[in-house]
Design an enzyme around this catalytic site. Structure first.
Site, short mmCIF file in Angstrom:
data_model
loop_
_atom_site.label_atom_id
_atom_site.label_comp_id
_atom_site.label_asym_id
_atom_site.label_seq_id
_atom_site.Cartn_x
_atom_site.Cartn_y
_atom_site.Cartn_z
N TYR A 108 51.32 110.26 -33.78
CA TYR A 108 51.69 109.00 -34.41
C TYR A 108 51.26 108.93 -35.87
O TYR A 108 51.83 108.18 -36.65
CB TYR A 108 51.10 107.83 -33.61
CG TYR A 108 51.72 107.71 -32.25
CD1 TYR A 108 53.01 107.23 -32.09
CD2 TYR A 108 51.03 108.13 -31.12
CE1 TYR A 108 53.59 107.15 -30.83
CE2 TYR A 108 51.61 108.06 -29.87
CZ TYR A 108 52.89 107.58 -29.73
OH TYR A 108 53.47 107.52 -28.50
N LYS A 129 48.09 107.58 -16.06
CA LYS A 129 48.29 108.93 -15.54
C LYS A 129 46.98 109.46 -14.97
O LYS A 129 45.90 109.21 -15.50
CB LYS A 129 48.80 109.86 -16.64
CG LYS A 129 50.24 109.59 -17.06
CD LYS A 129 50.72 110.64 -18.04
CE LYS A 129 52.20 110.46 -18.37
NZ LYS A 129 52.68 111.48 -19.34
N ARG A 155 53.14 102.16 -20.62
CA ARG A 155 54.22 102.95 -20.06
C ARG A 155 54.98 102.06 -19.09
O ARG A 155 54.39 101.17 -18.46
CB ARG A 155 53.67 104.18 -19.31
CG ARG A 155 52.86 105.14 -20.17
CD ARG A 155 52.33 106.28 -19.31
NE ARG A 155 51.56 107.24 -20.11
CZ ARG A 155 50.24 107.21 -20.26
NH1 ARG A 155 49.53 106.26 -19.67
NH2 ARG A 155 49.62 108.11 -20.97
N HIS A 189 45.60 108.07 -23.70
CA HIS A 189 45.80 109.50 -23.87
C HIS A 189 44.51 110.25 -23.54
O HIS A 189 43.44 109.86 -23.98
CB HIS A 189 46.20 109.83 -25.30
CG HIS A 189 47.61 109.46 -25.63
ND1 HIS A 189 48.06 109.30 -26.92
CD2 HIS A 189 48.68 109.21 -24.83
CE1 HIS A 189 49.35 108.98 -26.90
NE2 HIS A 189 49.74 108.92 -25.65
N HIS A 224 59.85 103.35 -23.81
CA HIS A 224 58.89 104.06 -24.64
C HIS A 224 59.08 103.73 -26.12
O HIS A 224 58.18 103.97 -26.93
CB HIS A 224 59.02 105.57 -24.41
CG HIS A 224 57.86 106.14 -23.66
ND1 HIS A 224 57.40 105.61 -22.49
CD2 HIS A 224 57.04 107.19 -23.94
CE1 HIS A 224 56.37 106.31 -22.06
NE2 HIS A 224 56.13 107.28 -22.93
N ARG A 238 56.43 101.40 -26.85
CA ARG A 238 55.12 102.07 -26.82
C ARG A 238 54.91 102.85 -28.13
O ARG A 238 53.86 102.74 -28.76
CB ARG A 238 55.05 103.01 -25.61
CG ARG A 238 53.74 103.78 -25.47
CD ARG A 238 53.74 104.49 -24.13
NE ARG A 238 52.70 105.51 -24.01
CZ ARG A 238 51.45 105.28 -23.67
NH1 ARG A 238 51.04 104.04 -23.44
NH2 ARG A 238 50.58 106.27 -23.56
#
Length: 322
Positions: A303, A176, A152, A294, A268, A271
């Site tokens: 994806y 995150k 990110r 994630h 992104h 990414r």
């Protein structure tokens, strides 16, 4: 305690105890300030005012104003988090957020850049960096790392020097929720990063230091001073400070704008592209989940749909009876 005071406590809770990012905390603050104002307009200033009818009316009012489904869904999530916390604190007898429904946010498939387009972009950057200009050497390292490790942009600009293990070719990332992960990068990215750290970054630091010293000398009589260059950050701007998110966005947008048909322009894009290319190449879905950081496998599974769409497009283009 009134709702305004409770909101301050709740935001401290999600920031400190839950480790939510400043961006997420700011979004919660904005949504819940609006909710509390809505309750106050109806005469409710204490926690029991936040009941299910009020929550439903609040979302309906937002819908009537024409807010997008994604915005409505986010407001509902903010409210559910707040009411769950109020219930755990014993300020509500039952959690009304459990029964609060909101429209599901429409999830669009991320657009990706083709392998040929990535190759073209990196080749163009490499040609520019061949001249040795520090900023262009840095830009090549940024794009190589974005694509190689699917970072990110916030993770990339937050990197410190001791986060990169150049011998093992891995980077330590704080993602995150303050979750740490180790992500590998390949040989081309390693060459770009090594050159940047060995040649370009010291030159950026030296130039920024000289400028800061000259500025400080010229302002001594006025009692002024200058900010010295950042010593820990990996990627530095022209003035020696840590690069910001917007600077990287502008860089990526400029690169992709030069390649017709690439579509997305934000960081992104790389990414999404890296994740899709990994799956296209046969990578395990759970490995890609770890790679991207994630929390849920369901987030990564989007994806697989991207790869499926690419397969269908290739079939329609190439198969004689498609």
């Amino acid at each position: 305690m009134n709702l305004d005071q409770l909101l301050d406590d709740y935001l401290s809770h999600v920031a400190v105890e839950r480790g939510y990012s400043p961006h997420t905390v700011a979004a919660y603050r904005s949504d819940l300030i609006e909710l509390i104002a809505f309750a106050d307009a109806r005469g409710g200033t204490e926690a029991p005012a936040i009941d299910l009818p009020l929550l439903r009316d609040w979302l309906w009012a937002a819908t009537e104003r024409g807010l997008a489904r994604t915005s409505i869904a986010r407001r509902a999530a903010s409210a559910r988090g707040f009411t769950a916390w109020l219930t755990r604190r014993g300020l509500l007898d039952a959690d009304p957020g459990v029964r609060l429904k909101a429209p599901r946010a429409q999830r669009t498939l991320p657009r990706v850049v083709t392998e040929a387009a990535v190759t073209d972009a990196l080749a163009a950057l490499s040609a520019r960096a061949a001249g040795g200009a520090p900023a262009e050497v840095r830009d090549l390292a940024i794009i190589e790392l974005l694509y190689a490790s699917a970072l990110r942009v916030s993770e990339l600009v937050g990197l410190d020097l001791d986060d990169i293990d150049r011998r093992r070719r891995v980077v330590r990332v704080l993602g995150k929720g303050s979750k740490e992960r180790m992500v590998p990068y390949g040989a081309p990215a390693a060459r770009a990063i090594d050159r940047y750290l060995d040649e370009a970054r010291p030159e950026i630091v030296a130039t920024a230091t000289a400028t800061a010293t000259a500025t400080a000398s010229g302002s001594l009589s006025a009692g002024g001073g200058a900010t010295p260059p950042e010593t820990r950050a990996v990627f530095l701007g022209a003035r020696g400070g840590r690069m910001g998110v917007r600077s990287v966005y502008r860089l990526v947008a400029a690169i992709l704008a030069e390649i017709p048909g690439t579509g997305p322009s934000g960081p992104h894009a790389f990414r999404h592209t890296a994740a899709t290319h990994l799956l296209d190449g046969g990578a395990d879905l759970r490995a890609v989940q770890e790679f991207l950081g994630h929390a849920s496998l369901g987030t990564t599974q989007i994806y697989t749909h991207v790869s499926s769409e690419r397969l269908k497009q290739s079939y329609r283009t190439a198969h004689p009876r498609a």
